[in-house]
Design a protein around this motif. Structure first.
Motif, PDB file in Angstrom:
ATOM      1  N   GLU A   6       0.825  -0.990  -0.107  1.00 42.32           N
ATOM      2  CA  GLU A   6       0.018  -0.082  -0.125  1.00 42.32           C
ATOM      3  C   GLU A   6       0.933   1.286   0.041  1.00 42.32           C
ATOM      4  O   GLU A   6       1.796   1.395   0.785  1.00 42.32           O
ATOM      5  CB  GLU A   6      -0.870   0.022   1.379  1.00 42.32           C
ATOM      6  N   VAL A   7       0.823   2.096  -0.956  1.00 37.30           N
ATOM      7  CA  VAL A   7       1.718   2.994  -1.144  1.00 37.30           C
ATOM      8  C   VAL A   7       0.967   4.469  -1.295  1.00 37.30           C
ATOM      9  O   VAL A   7      -0.148   4.564  -2.041  1.00 37.30           O
ATOM     10  CB  VAL A   7       2.755   3.045  -2.487  1.00 37.30           C
ATOM     11  N   ALA A   8       1.334   5.368  -0.522  1.00 37.27           N
ATOM     12  CA  ALA A   8       0.856   6.708  -0.421  1.00 37.27           C
ATOM     13  C   ALA A   8       1.979   7.657  -0.397  1.00 37.27           C
ATOM     14  O   ALA A   8       3.017   7.868   0.488  1.00 37.27           O
ATOM     15  CB  ALA A   8      -0.043   6.891   0.810  1.00 37.27           C
ATOM     16  N   ILE A   9       1.788   8.851  -1.164  1.00 38.03           N
ATOM     17  CA  ILE A   9       2.671   9.918  -1.474  1.00 38.03           C
ATOM     18  C   ILE A   9       1.734  11.268  -1.189  1.00 38.03           C
ATOM     19  O   ILE A   9       0.748  11.378  -1.935  1.00 38.03           O
ATOM     20  CB  ILE A   9       3.656   9.961  -2.654  1.00 38.03           C
ATOM     21  N   THR A  10       2.161  11.970  -0.307  1.00 34.26           N
ATOM     22  CA  THR A  10       1.790  13.354  -0.129  1.00 34.26           C
ATOM     23  C   THR A  10       2.610  14.375  -0.492  1.00 34.26           C
ATOM     24  O   THR A  10       3.729  14.397  -0.110  1.00 34.26           O
ATOM     25  CB  THR A  10       1.027  13.571   1.309  1.00 34.26           C
ATOM     26  N   LEU A  11       2.112  15.265  -1.450  1.00 38.64           N
ATOM     27  CA  LEU A  11       2.881  16.322  -1.925  1.00 38.64           C
ATOM     28  C   LEU A  11       2.006  17.631  -1.813  1.00 38.64           C
ATOM     29  O   LEU A  11       0.761  17.544  -2.017  1.00 38.64           O
ATOM     30  CB  LEU A  11       3.234  16.086  -3.354  1.00 38.64           C
ATOM     31  N   TYR A  12       2.920  18.790  -1.851  1.00 44.73           N
ATOM     32  CA  TYR A  12       2.266  20.062  -2.064  1.00 44.73           C
ATOM     33  C   TYR A  12       1.425  20.000  -3.530  1.00 44.73           C
ATOM     34  O   TYR A  12       2.172  19.646  -4.198  1.00 44.73           O
ATOM     35  CB  TYR A  12       3.016  21.341  -1.790  1.00 44.73           C
ATOM     36  N   GLU A  13       0.598  20.799  -3.760  1.00 47.59           N
ATOM     37  CA  GLU A  13      -0.075  20.929  -5.040  1.00 47.59           C
ATOM     38  C   GLU A  13       0.790  21.264  -6.187  1.00 47.59           C
ATOM     39  O   GLU A  13       1.170  20.558  -7.144  1.00 47.59           O
ATOM     40  CB  GLU A  13      -1.478  21.920  -5.030  1.00 47.59           C
ATOM     41  N   GLN A  14       1.628  22.197  -6.124  1.00 45.54           N
ATOM     42  CA  GLN A  14       2.764  22.753  -6.864  1.00 45.54           C
ATOM     43  C   GLN A  14       3.800  21.583  -7.211  1.00 45.54           C
ATOM     44  O   GLN A  14       4.419  21.447  -8.254  1.00 45.54           O
ATOM     45  CB  GLN A  14       3.384  24.015  -6.337  1.00 45.54           C
ATOM     46  N   ASP A  15       4.338  20.725  -6.031  1.00 42.66           N
ATOM     47  CA  ASP A  15       4.902  19.694  -6.395  1.00 42.66           C
ATOM     48  C   ASP A  15       4.353  18.299  -7.016  1.00 42.66           C
ATOM     49  O   ASP A  15       4.850  17.689  -7.946  1.00 42.66           O
ATOM     50  CB  ASP A  15       5.773  19.159  -5.034  1.00 42.66           C
ATOM     51  N   PHE A  16       3.282  18.302  -6.730  1.00 41.66           N
ATOM     52  CA  PHE A  16       2.426  17.330  -7.723  1.00 41.66           C
ATOM     53  C   PHE A  16       2.367  17.696  -9.132  1.00 41.66           C
ATOM     54  O   PHE A  16       2.661  17.176  -9.910  1.00 41.66           O
ATOM     55  CB  PHE A  16       0.940  17.170  -6.910  1.00 41.66           C
ATOM     56  N   GLU A  17       2.095  18.831  -9.117  1.00 39.62           N
ATOM     57  CA  GLU A  17       2.081  19.281 -10.801  1.00 39.62           C
ATOM     58  C   GLU A  17       3.476  19.243 -11.387  1.00 39.62           C
ATOM     59  O   GLU A  17       3.552  18.955 -12.531  1.00 39.62           O
ATOM     60  CB  GLU A  17       1.904  20.849 -10.753  1.00 39.62           C
ATOM     61  N   THR A  18       4.593  19.364 -10.780  1.00 39.14           N
ATOM     62  CA  THR A  18       5.939  19.171 -11.115  1.00 39.14           C
ATOM     63  C   THR A  18       6.082  17.725 -11.409  1.00 39.14           C
ATOM     64  O   THR A  18       6.674  17.421 -12.515  1.00 39.14           O
ATOM     65  CB  THR A  18       7.004  19.863 -10.091  1.00 39.14           C
ATOM     66  N   LEU A  19       5.659  16.969 -10.426  1.00 39.00           N
ATOM     67  CA  LEU A  19       5.788  15.451 -10.731  1.00 39.00           C
ATOM     68  C   LEU A  19       5.122  15.045 -12.167  1.00 39.00           C
ATOM     69  O   LEU A  19       5.614  14.456 -12.978  1.00 39.00           O
ATOM     70  CB  LEU A  19       5.062  14.614  -9.382  1.00 39.00           C
ATOM     71  N   ILE A  20       3.978  15.417 -12.313  1.00 40.53           N
ATOM     72  CA  ILE A  20       3.178  15.298 -13.435  1.00 40.53           C
ATOM     73  C   ILE A  20       3.647  15.762 -14.655  1.00 40.53           C
ATOM     74  O   ILE A  20       3.939  15.082 -15.828  1.00 40.53           O
ATOM     75  CB  ILE A  20       1.765  15.859 -13.333  1.00 40.53           C
ATOM     76  N   ARG A  21       4.308  17.271 -14.546  1.00 37.89           N
ATOM     77  CA  ARG A  21       4.920  17.682 -15.677  1.00 37.89           C
ATOM     78  C   ARG A  21       6.028  16.749 -16.229  1.00 37.89           C
ATOM     79  O   ARG A  21       6.461  16.462 -17.396  1.00 37.89           O
ATOM     80  CB  ARG A  21       5.233  19.144 -15.591  1.00 37.89           C
ATOM     81  N   ILE A  70      12.484  11.393  -9.112  1.00 38.59           N
ATOM     82  CA  ILE A  70      11.973  12.736  -9.120  1.00 38.59           C
ATOM     83  C   ILE A  70      11.799  13.228  -7.572  1.00 38.59           C
ATOM     84  O   ILE A  70      11.993  14.437  -7.050  1.00 38.59           O
ATOM     85  CB  ILE A  70      10.594  13.091  -9.866  1.00 38.59           C
ATOM     86  N   LEU A  71      11.222  12.273  -6.769  1.00 42.69           N
ATOM     87  CA  LEU A  71      10.721  12.711  -5.273  1.00 42.69           C
ATOM     88  C   LEU A  71      12.253  12.930  -4.417  1.00 42.69           C
ATOM     89  O   LEU A  71      12.020  13.696  -3.665  1.00 42.69           O
ATOM     90  CB  LEU A  71      10.203  11.460  -4.741  1.00 42.69           C
ATOM     91  N   ARG A  72      13.114  12.174  -5.033  1.00 43.54           N
ATOM     92  CA  ARG A  72      14.291  12.404  -4.241  1.00 43.54           C
ATOM     93  C   ARG A  72      15.059  13.652  -4.598  1.00 43.54           C
ATOM     94  O   ARG A  72      16.192  13.981  -3.930  1.00 43.54           O
ATOM     95  CB  ARG A  72      15.201  11.352  -4.304  1.00 43.54           C
ATOM     96  N   SER A  73      14.826  14.291  -5.509  1.00 50.41           N
ATOM     97  CA  SER A  73      15.395  15.498  -5.919  1.00 50.41           C
ATOM     98  C   SER A  73      15.230  16.531  -4.818  1.00 50.41           C
ATOM     99  O   SER A  73      14.058  16.677  -3.880  1.00 50.41           O
ATOM    100  CB  SER A  73      14.793  16.173  -7.136  1.00 50.41           C
ATOM    101  N   ASP A  74      15.936  17.584  -4.687  1.00 53.78           N
ATOM    102  CA  ASP A  74      15.943  18.489  -3.865  1.00 53.78           C
ATOM    103  C   ASP A  74      14.973  19.673  -3.912  1.00 53.78           C
ATOM    104  O   ASP A  74      14.560  20.357  -2.758  1.00 53.78           O
ATOM    105  CB  ASP A  74      17.277  19.478  -3.582  1.00 53.78           C
ATOM    106  N   ASP A  75      14.189  19.825  -5.143  1.00 56.85           N
ATOM    107  CA  ASP A  75      13.072  20.765  -5.216  1.00 56.85           C
ATOM    108  C   ASP A  75      11.745  20.179  -5.139  1.00 56.85           C
ATOM    109  O   ASP A  75      10.647  21.022  -5.221  1.00 56.85           O
ATOM    110  CB  ASP A  75      13.191  21.195  -6.625  1.00 56.85           C
TER     111      ASP A  75
END
Length: 80
Positions: A6-21, A70-75
């Protein structure tokens, strides 16, 4: 064979948009993996949680490795 997680990742909306992009630019398989997730938005905290039930989450899978890189990146800020 292998374990399902079971995997869950929580991000700020702007970081989620970066992940998608980044996934859209680099890896169709990673974008497809994100699209299969269940999304929960918390408007008050401006966060997005993405969850998968019963998934094999191994860095040996290219799409998982891509998302984790991507998640491990500093930004990007996230909780796993």
């Amino acid at each position: 064979m292998g374990y399902y997680s079971e995997v869950a990742i929580t991000l700020y909306e702007q970081d989620f948009e970066t992940l998608i992009r980044r996934a859209a630019e680099e890896s169709e398989a990673s974008l497809a993996l994100i699209r299969r997730a269940t999304l929960y938005k918390d408007e008050g905290n401006e966060t997005v949680s993405i969850t998968w039930n019963s998934i094999k989450w191994y860095d040996g899978f290219a799409e998982v490795a891509f998302i984790m890189s991507i998640l491990r990146s500093d930004d990007i800020q996230y909780q796993f």
